[in-house]
Write an enzyme that holds these catalytic residues in place. Structure first.
Site, PDB file in Angstrom:
ATOM      1  N   THR A   7     -40.442 -35.629  73.933  1.00  0.00           N
ATOM      2  CA  THR A   7     -39.582 -34.861  73.030  1.00  0.00           C
ATOM      3  C   THR A   7     -39.549 -33.392  73.423  1.00  0.00           C
ATOM      4  O   THR A   7     -40.507 -32.871  73.986  1.00  0.00           O
ATOM      5  CB  THR A   7     -40.061 -34.974  71.566  1.00  0.00           C
ATOM      6  N   HIS A  11     -40.972 -29.396  66.246  1.00  0.00           N
ATOM      7  CA  HIS A  11     -41.339 -29.848  64.898  1.00  0.00           C
ATOM      8  C   HIS A  11     -41.843 -31.289  64.941  1.00  0.00           C
ATOM      9  O   HIS A  11     -42.816 -31.638  64.285  1.00  0.00           O
ATOM     10  CB  HIS A  11     -40.139 -29.759  63.954  1.00  0.00           C
ATOM     11  N   ASP A  68     -36.448 -41.462  68.314  1.00  0.00           N
ATOM     12  CA  ASP A  68     -35.072 -41.085  67.994  1.00  0.00           C
ATOM     13  C   ASP A  68     -34.901 -41.273  66.503  1.00  0.00           C
ATOM     14  O   ASP A  68     -35.296 -42.307  65.940  1.00  0.00           O
ATOM     15  CB  ASP A  68     -34.047 -41.908  68.768  1.00  0.00           C
ATOM     16  N   GLY A 148     -34.717 -29.491  60.299  1.00  0.00           N
ATOM     17  CA  GLY A 148     -33.534 -30.335  60.158  1.00  0.00           C
ATOM     18  C   GLY A 148     -33.001 -30.377  58.734  1.00  0.00           C
ATOM     19  O   GLY A 148     -32.765 -29.341  58.100  1.00  0.00           O
ATOM     20  N   LYS A 170     -45.740 -34.732  53.642  1.00  0.00           N
ATOM     21  CA  LYS A 170     -44.604 -35.411  54.288  1.00  0.00           C
ATOM     22  C   LYS A 170     -45.116 -36.509  55.229  1.00  0.00           C
ATOM     23  O   LYS A 170     -44.546 -37.596  55.309  1.00  0.00           O
ATOM     24  CB  LYS A 170     -43.761 -34.381  55.060  1.00  0.00           C
ATOM     25  N   HIS A 175     -40.344 -41.273  57.304  1.00  0.00           N
ATOM     26  CA  HIS A 175     -39.854 -42.236  58.299  1.00  0.00           C
ATOM     27  C   HIS A 175     -40.674 -42.159  59.583  1.00  0.00           C
ATOM     28  O   HIS A 175     -41.101 -43.173  60.125  1.00  0.00           O
ATOM     29  CB  HIS A 175     -38.368 -41.937  58.573  1.00  0.00           C
ATOM     30  N   ARG A 176     -40.906 -40.932  60.069  1.00  0.00           N
ATOM     31  CA  ARG A 176     -41.662 -40.763  61.315  1.00  0.00           C
ATOM     32  C   ARG A 176     -43.102 -41.232  61.150  1.00  0.00           C
ATOM     33  O   ARG A 176     -43.661 -41.899  62.026  1.00  0.00           O
ATOM     34  CB  ARG A 176     -41.614 -39.281  61.735  1.00  0.00           C
TER      35      ARG A 176
END
Ligand code: ITT
Length: 192
Positions: A7, A11, A68, A148, A170, A175-176
Site C-alpha cells: 500500500t 493511514h 482494496d 477518507g 475503529k 471492515h479492515r
C-alpha cells in the site's frame, strides 16, 4: 516477524500496524523502496487487491498482502465502491467526501457499508479475506481522526462517526479490522 503490505496509503499502514502489533512488523511499499502507484484496473475489490499483491510478489519475490477497500452507498447504486479513492476524479479525501454528500442531498436512504478485501500471496497462492461494516452516511462531516470517508460514516449501533473514534476503537469493528482478523487467523493456522 515482518509482513509486507502493498500500500501507499499511510493511514492504512498505521491501522494495520496497530492491528498486527506486537506479533508482526509491517513494511509498506515505501519501506521496500517500491515507488510505484500500482495500476488498479480490475472490476472488483478482490481483483484490485490481487493486482497489488501480485505486483510485489512478482517484482520483489516477497510474500505480501494488499487491501482494496471502499464505501458502497445504497442510494447511489453502491457507488463509489472501487472508485472510492478517486470518486471526484482526483485523489483528495475531502473533495471526494464533499461530492458524496452533494450526491446524497435530499435522499432519505442513507445506508452504506465499508468493504475491504485483502489478498495474501503466500508461496505463490492467493488467499482472499473480506470484511464489511454496515452504517449510515451523516449529513455533515464530524470528527478529525481516521481518513477518507470516516467523518461521514456512522457504524450501526454507534452515535459517533469513525472519525470521532480512537484508532483502537475503529480497529475493533472496522471492515479492515475484520478482514485483517481473518488474515491473522489464517497465518496462525498455516505452517507452510
Ligand atoms: P493503496 O491502493 O495504495 O492501498 P488507496 O488509498 O488507493 O491506497 P484503495 O484503492 O483501496 O486505497 O481506496 C480506498 C479508498 O476508500 C480510500 O482512499 C478511502 O477514500 C476509502 N476508504 C477505505 N477504507 C476506509 C476507511 O477505513 N475509512 C475511510 N475511508 C476509507
Amino acid at each position: 516477524k515482518k509482513l509486507v503490505f502493498a500500500t501507499n496509503n499511510t493511514h492504512k499502514t498505521d491501522e494495520v500496524a496497530n492491528i498486527l502489533a506486537p506479533e508482526y512488523q509491517v513494511l509498506n511499499l515505501k519501506d521496500i523502496n517500491c515507488l510505484v502507484d500500482i495500476p488498479e484496473t480490475g472490476d472488483t475489490f478482490a481483483e484490485n487487491a490481487t493486482l497489488k499483491s501480485t505486483y510485489v510478489y512478482q517484482n520483489y519475490h516477497l510474500d505480501c498482502f494488499a487491501d482494496d477497500s471502499g464505501l458502497e452507498v445504497e442510494a447511489l447504486n453502491n457507488e463509489p465502491g472501487i472508485f472510492s479513492a478517486r470518486y471526484s476524479g482526483i485523489k483528495d479525501d475531502n473533495t471526494n467526501l464533499q461530492l458524496l454528500l452533494k450526491n446524497l442531498e435530499g435522499k432519505s436512504d442513507r445506508k452504506a457499508r465499508f468493504k475491504t478485501v485483502i489478498s495474501l500471496l503466500k508461496n505463490g497462492e492467493n488467499h482472499l479475506f473480506e470484511g464489511v461494516i454496515e452504517g449510515t452516511i451523516r449529513t455533515e462531516p464530524t470528527g478529525s481522526k481516521g481518513f477518507g470517508y470516516d467523518p461521514i460514516f456512522q457504524p450501526d449501533g454507534y452515535d459517533i462517526t469513525f472519525a470521532e473514534m480512537e484508532m483502537s476503537e475503529k480497529n475493533k469493528i472496522s471492515h479492515r479490522a475484520l478482514a485483517m482478523q481473518k488474515l491473522i487467523d489464517f497465518l496462525r493456522n498455516d505452517n507452510s
